[in-house]
Design a protein around this motif. Structure first.
Motif, PDB file in Angstrom:
ATOM      1  N   GLN A  74       0.825  -1.191   0.000  1.00 27.86           N
ATOM      2  CA  GLN A  74       0.000   0.000   0.000  1.00 27.86           C
ATOM      3  C   GLN A  74       0.863   1.246   0.000  1.00 27.86           C
ATOM      4  OE1 GLN A  74      -2.934   0.595  -0.569  1.00 27.86           O
ATOM      5  NE2 GLN A  74      -4.424  -0.745   0.422  1.00 27.86           N
ATOM      6  N   VAL A  75       0.292   2.327  -0.422  1.00 23.95           N
ATOM      7  CA  VAL A  75       0.976   3.607  -0.400  1.00 23.95           C
ATOM      8  C   VAL A  75       0.119   4.580   0.381  1.00 23.95           C
ATOM      9  CG1 VAL A  75      -0.088   4.339  -2.583  1.00 23.95           C
ATOM     10  CG2 VAL A  75       2.035   5.405  -1.808  1.00 23.95           C
ATOM     11  N   ARG A  76       0.755   5.405   1.178  1.00 25.54           N
ATOM     12  CA  ARG A  76       0.036   6.418   1.939  1.00 25.54           C
ATOM     13  C   ARG A  76       0.109   7.728   1.184  1.00 25.54           C
ATOM     14  NH1 ARG A  76       1.455   9.973   6.468  1.00 25.54           N
ATOM     15  NH2 ARG A  76      -0.457  10.500   7.617  1.00 25.54           N
ATOM     16  N   LEU A  77      -1.045   8.358   0.996  1.00 23.62           N
ATOM     17  CA  LEU A  77      -1.130   9.592   0.232  1.00 23.62           C
ATOM     18  C   LEU A  77      -1.653  10.709   1.126  1.00 23.62           C
ATOM     19  CD1 LEU A  77      -2.816   8.095  -2.960  1.00 23.62           C
ATOM     20  CD2 LEU A  77      -0.377   8.497  -2.584  1.00 23.62           C
ATOM     21  N   VAL A  78      -0.986  11.851   1.102  1.00 24.82           N
ATOM     22  CA  VAL A  78      -1.402  12.997   1.901  1.00 24.82           C
ATOM     23  C   VAL A  78      -1.459  14.221   0.999  1.00 24.82           C
ATOM     24  CG1 VAL A  78      -0.877  14.472   3.864  1.00 24.82           C
ATOM     25  CG2 VAL A  78      -0.354  12.017   3.968  1.00 24.82           C
ATOM     26  N   GLU A  79      -2.650  14.807   0.884  1.00 22.51           N
ATOM     27  CA  GLU A  79      -2.829  15.991   0.057  1.00 22.51           C
ATOM     28  C   GLU A  79      -2.616  17.258   0.879  1.00 22.51           C
ATOM     29  OE1 GLU A  79      -6.200  13.080  -1.236  1.00 22.51           O
ATOM     30  OE2 GLU A  79      -5.276  13.784   0.622  1.00 22.51           O
ATOM     31  N   SER A  80      -2.204  18.304   0.210  1.00 20.73           N
ATOM     32  CA  SER A  80      -2.067  19.615   0.832  1.00 20.73           C
ATOM     33  C   SER A  80      -2.261  20.687  -0.235  1.00 20.73           C
ATOM     34  CB  SER A  80      -0.701  19.771   1.499  1.00 20.73           C
ATOM     35  OG  SER A  80       0.327  19.662   0.537  1.00 20.73           O
ATOM     36  N   GLY A  81      -2.452  21.921   0.215  1.00 19.50           N
ATOM     37  CA  GLY A  81      -2.517  23.035  -0.718  1.00 19.50           C
ATOM     38  C   GLY A  81      -3.906  23.573  -0.984  1.00 19.50           C
ATOM     39  N   GLY A  82      -4.924  22.945  -0.431  1.00 18.10           N
ATOM     40  CA  GLY A  82      -6.276  23.457  -0.633  1.00 18.10           C
ATOM     41  C   GLY A  82      -6.482  24.760   0.115  1.00 18.10           C
ATOM     42  N   GLY A  83      -7.621  25.408  -0.164  1.00 18.23           N
ATOM     43  CA  GLY A  83      -7.932  26.647   0.518  1.00 18.23           C
ATOM     44  C   GLY A  83      -9.026  27.405  -0.181  1.00 18.23           C
ATOM     45  N   LEU A  84      -9.152  28.668   0.195  1.00 17.41           N
ATOM     46  CA  LEU A  84     -10.171  29.555  -0.364  1.00 17.41           C
ATOM     47  C   LEU A  84      -9.500  30.529  -1.333  1.00 17.41           C
ATOM     48  CD1 LEU A  84     -13.037  30.816  -0.364  1.00 17.41           C
ATOM     49  CD2 LEU A  84     -12.306  32.183   1.602  1.00 17.41           C
ATOM     50  N   VAL A  85     -10.082  30.657  -2.512  1.00 23.86           N
ATOM     51  CA  VAL A  85      -9.521  31.543  -3.519  1.00 23.86           C
ATOM     52  C   VAL A  85     -10.665  32.202  -4.275  1.00 23.86           C
ATOM     53  CG1 VAL A  85      -9.382  29.738  -5.287  1.00 23.86           C
ATOM     54  CG2 VAL A  85      -7.803  31.685  -5.374  1.00 23.86           C
ATOM     55  N   GLN A  86     -10.410  33.369  -4.809  1.00 21.56           N
ATOM     56  CA  GLN A  86     -11.435  34.065  -5.577  1.00 21.56           C
ATOM     57  C   GLN A  86     -11.476  33.554  -7.014  1.00 21.56           C
ATOM     58  OE1 GLN A  86     -10.508  38.258  -5.167  1.00 21.56           O
ATOM     59  NE2 GLN A  86     -11.852  38.447  -3.389  1.00 21.56           N
ATOM     60  N   THR A  87     -12.589  33.779  -7.679  1.00 20.77           N
ATOM     61  CA  THR A  87     -12.726  33.413  -9.087  1.00 20.77           C
ATOM     62  C   THR A  87     -11.591  34.009  -9.909  1.00 20.77           C
ATOM     63  OG1 THR A  87     -15.130  33.225  -8.953  1.00 20.77           O
ATOM     64  CG2 THR A  87     -14.179  33.613 -11.124  1.00 20.77           C
ATOM     65  N   GLY A  88     -11.005  33.156 -10.739  1.00 17.44           N
ATOM     66  CA  GLY A  88      -9.878  33.584 -11.551  1.00 17.44           C
ATOM     67  C   GLY A  88      -8.528  33.339 -10.908  1.00 17.44           C
ATOM     68  N   GLY A  89      -8.539  32.967  -9.649  1.00 16.50           N
ATOM     69  CA  GLY A  89      -7.298  32.736  -8.935  1.00 16.50           C
ATOM     70  C   GLY A  89      -6.696  31.367  -9.204  1.00 16.50           C
ATOM     71  N   SER A 112      -7.139  29.860 -13.273  1.00 14.47           N
ATOM     72  CA  SER A 112      -8.436  30.343 -13.752  1.00 14.47           C
ATOM     73  C   SER A 112      -9.589  29.615 -13.074  1.00 14.47           C
ATOM     74  CB  SER A 112      -8.530  30.172 -15.273  1.00 14.47           C
ATOM     75  OG  SER A 112      -7.501  30.870 -15.929  1.00 14.47           O
ATOM     76  N   LEU A 113      -9.514  29.535 -11.764  1.00 17.34           N
ATOM     77  CA  LEU A 113     -10.514  28.786 -11.014  1.00 17.34           C
ATOM     78  C   LEU A 113     -11.866  29.485 -11.034  1.00 17.34           C
ATOM     79  CD1 LEU A 113      -8.226  27.722  -8.078  1.00 17.34           C
ATOM     80  CD2 LEU A 113      -9.479  26.148  -9.550  1.00 17.34           C
ATOM     81  N   SER A 114     -12.898  28.691 -11.010  1.00 22.73           N
ATOM     82  CA  SER A 114     -14.272  29.205 -10.974  1.00 22.73           C
ATOM     83  C   SER A 114     -15.026  28.498  -9.849  1.00 22.73           C
ATOM     84  CB  SER A 114     -14.962  28.931 -12.310  1.00 22.73           C
ATOM     85  OG  SER A 114     -15.238  27.548 -12.444  1.00 22.73           O
TER      86      SER A 114
END
Length: 122
Positions: free
Chosen positions: A1-16, A83-85
């Motif tokens: 098995q492999v252990r996966l850990v995500e990071s980097g999420g958050g709140l951003v404005q449209t277009g960010g 270009s997040l929406s």
């Protein structure tokens, strides 16, 4: 098995932009993918990358905006999102598998991270 850990999420404005990272430890798998799940919706494929990083796959809605990359020396897989929406708002999951077939099907992945929340405000 492999252990996966995500990071980097958050709140951003449209277009960010946001950059998600998935750190893998333990057994090394050859194929990695990013999926996302919005409230009340099924988990959907976002992007995937093979061992060499030379083959990448994207769902149509993110083509030209998202870029998946892997860094084998650091055992990480990143997802650069531009270009997040508000439609990109979801929990994003990193996943790993040993084979390249059915790369867009969540059921074919063997290991999953816990997810990271991405919220895009309008």
């Amino acid at each position: 098995q492999v252990r996966l850990v995500e990071s980097g999420g958050g709140l951003v404005q449209t277009g960010g932009s946001l950059r998600l990272s998935c750190a893998a430890s333990g057994r090394s798998f050859s194929f990695y993918g990013w999926f996302r799940q919005a409230p009340g919706k099924e988990r959907e494929f976002v992007a995937a990358v093979n061992w060499s990083g030379l083959s990448t796959y994207y769902t149509d809605s993110v083509k030209g905006r998202f870029t998946i990359s892997r860094h084998n020396a650091q055992n990480t897989v990143d997802l650069q999102m531009n270009s997040l929406s508000p439609e990109d708002t979801a929990v994003y999951y990193c996943a790993a598998k040993r084979t390249q077939s059915n790369w867009d099907r969540s059921s074919s992945y063997e290991s999953w991270g816990q997810g990271t929340q991405v919220t895009v405000s309008s």
